[in-house]
Design a protein around this motif. Structure first.
Motif, PDB file in Angstrom:
ATOM      1  N   ASP A  83      -5.444  12.246  -3.986  1.00 58.08           N
ATOM      2  CA  ASP A  83      -5.302  10.814  -3.733  1.00 58.08           C
ATOM      3  C   ASP A  83      -5.654  10.090  -5.038  1.00 58.08           C
ATOM      4  OD1 ASP A  83      -5.560   8.721  -1.069  1.00 58.08           O
ATOM      5  OD2 ASP A  83      -6.381   8.047  -2.987  1.00 58.08           O
ATOM      6  N   THR A  84      -4.768   9.188  -5.456  1.00 57.67           N
ATOM      7  CA  THR A  84      -4.932   8.574  -6.787  1.00 57.67           C
ATOM      8  C   THR A  84      -5.572   7.184  -6.731  1.00 57.67           C
ATOM      9  OG1 THR A  84      -2.692   7.716  -6.635  1.00 57.67           O
ATOM     10  CG2 THR A  84      -2.952   9.836  -7.744  1.00 57.67           C
ATOM     11  N   ARG A  85      -6.082   6.777  -5.577  1.00 60.08           N
ATOM     12  CA  ARG A  85      -6.554   5.383  -5.471  1.00 60.08           C
ATOM     13  C   ARG A  85      -7.666   5.051  -6.457  1.00 60.08           C
ATOM     14  NH1 ARG A  85      -7.687   4.548   0.522  1.00 60.08           N
ATOM     15  NH2 ARG A  85      -6.215   6.243   0.675  1.00 60.08           N
ATOM     16  N   GLU A  86      -8.576   6.007  -6.720  1.00 61.88           N
ATOM     17  CA  GLU A  86      -9.663   5.690  -7.659  1.00 61.88           C
ATOM     18  C   GLU A  86      -9.132   5.606  -9.089  1.00 61.88           C
ATOM     19  OE1 GLU A  86     -13.189   8.081  -7.223  1.00 61.88           O
ATOM     20  OE2 GLU A  86     -13.722   7.042  -5.375  1.00 61.88           O
ATOM     21  N   GLU A  88      -6.265   4.623  -9.999  1.00 64.41           N
ATOM     22  CA  GLU A  88      -5.422   3.441 -10.182  1.00 64.41           C
ATOM     23  C   GLU A  88      -6.225   2.151 -10.249  1.00 64.41           C
ATOM     24  OE1 GLU A  88      -2.753   4.084  -6.949  1.00 64.41           O
ATOM     25  OE2 GLU A  88      -1.747   5.689  -8.063  1.00 64.41           O
ATOM     26  N   LYS A  89      -7.515   2.228  -9.872  1.00 64.30           N
ATOM     27  CA  LYS A  89      -8.344   1.010  -9.881  1.00 64.30           C
ATOM     28  C   LYS A  89      -8.823   0.712 -11.300  1.00 64.30           C
ATOM     29  CE  LYS A  89     -11.063   0.629  -5.637  1.00 64.30           C
ATOM     30  NZ  LYS A  89     -12.455   0.805  -5.246  1.00 64.30           N
ATOM     31  N   SER A  93     -15.280   3.512 -10.045  1.00 62.76           N
ATOM     32  CA  SER A  93     -15.021   4.219  -8.788  1.00 62.76           C
ATOM     33  C   SER A  93     -16.347   4.399  -8.045  1.00 62.76           C
ATOM     34  CB  SER A  93     -14.463   5.608  -9.062  1.00 62.76           C
ATOM     35  OG  SER A  93     -13.374   5.572  -9.911  1.00 62.76           O
ATOM     36  N   THR A  98     -14.708   3.590  -1.835  1.00 60.62           N
ATOM     37  CA  THR A  98     -13.590   4.473  -1.459  1.00 60.62           C
ATOM     38  C   THR A  98     -13.751   4.902  -0.002  1.00 60.62           C
ATOM     39  OG1 THR A  98     -13.552   5.249  -3.727  1.00 60.62           O
ATOM     40  CG2 THR A  98     -12.383   6.599  -2.118  1.00 60.62           C
ATOM     41  N   ASP A 101     -12.714   2.178   2.304  1.00 62.18           N
ATOM     42  CA  ASP A 101     -11.231   2.120   2.379  1.00 62.18           C
ATOM     43  C   ASP A 101     -10.705   3.150   3.370  1.00 62.18           C
ATOM     44  OD1 ASP A 101     -11.027   0.328   0.360  1.00 62.18           O
ATOM     45  OD2 ASP A 101      -9.988   1.675  -1.051  1.00 62.18           O
TER      46      ASP A 101
END
Ligand code: ATP
Length: 223
Positions: A83-86, A88-89, A93, A98, A101
């Motif tokens: 999962d790339t959400r961190e 991309e922020k 992090s 997270t 979320d």
């Protein structure tokens, strides 16, 4: 938080997250998590490469390279996802954010765990809002050689004992709140050591997957 319905099977319910810099990902990450996943019966493990904020010491590989190495390493595992959400922020992090979320996405009943190594457990009270972590998830702790199995601080040890469970079913029938110290195999491997070995021109094939080692060479990383 409410318990899940006990008529559902008490295995393969929990989803786990595993965060790290992964500069690079290695067998000290992969093998203990593979063993833990089998031991506990995790439904899915979601790997979260961290974004490192600009004011902190930067990883040697770029975000894109660290992500690519994680993708290559996870290819053989059908229940491991990235999962790339961190990454991309643009902001730091923080695991607690997270987790919030994820919790919003999966609902309050879904058992959710966060996997860490023993070294991370021992410094967990330095994490942002660490006291709220167990409201959001369980902690699954992988053994790591060279680190004490108890806290120096009596207060932290009391916190651990208050929340520790030896019943792996708890991880599947409660949404959050427990700490499970897993007897996972010991791998004396660190990314720091792998980077140093590459700089010294030493072989690293036993320490990480071939696909990752080939990528490191192709990208001329850790020179
Ligand atoms: P570095 O040497 O750059 O600090 P690292 O090898 O410790 O990196 P990280 O990406 O910082 O790896 O760690 C992510 C998570 O993996 C942490 O929770 C850490 O405790 C765990 N971990 C790393 N190496 C091991 C290992 N050999 N055994 C068990 N857990 C590990």
């Amino acid at each position: 938080m409410p318990r899940t319905n006990h008529s559902t099977p008490l295995i393969n319910q929990a989803i786990a997250l595993y965060g790290g810099t992964f500069d690079p990902i290695h067998y000290g990450h992969l093998r203990p998590v593979e063993a833990l996943s089998g031991l506990i019966g995790l439904k899915e493990v979601i790997w979260l490469p961290n974004n490192i904020p600009p004011h902190r010491p930067q990883p040697e590989a770029s975000s894109q390279q660290r992500l690519e190495m994680v993708r290559l390493a996870l290819e053989p595992y059908s229940s491991f996802k990235v999962d790339t959400r961190e990454l991309e922020k643009p902001t730091p992090s923080y695991s607690i954010e997270t987790l919030r979320d994820f919790r919003q996405e999966i609902g309050e009943k879904q058992p959710l765990a966060f996997i860490i190594g023993q070294d991370s457990l021992l410094s967990i009270n330095t994490w942002h809002k660490w006291e709220s972590l167990l409201d959001m998830c369980h902690l699954l702790v992988c053994a790591r050689p060279g680190y004490q199995t108890h806290f120096e601080s009596a207060q932290m040890q009391a916190w651990l004992e208050k929340h520790q469970t030896k019943q792996q079913e708890d991880i599947h029938c409660l949404p959050a709140g427990k700490i499970f110290l897993a007897d996972t195999p010991l791998y004396n491997i660190s990314a720091t050591d792998i980077r140093a070995r590459h700089k010294a021109g030493l072989d690293c094939h036993d320490l990480l997957p071939n696909s990752v080692e080939n990528y490191i060479r192709q990208q001329q990383l850790y020179k």
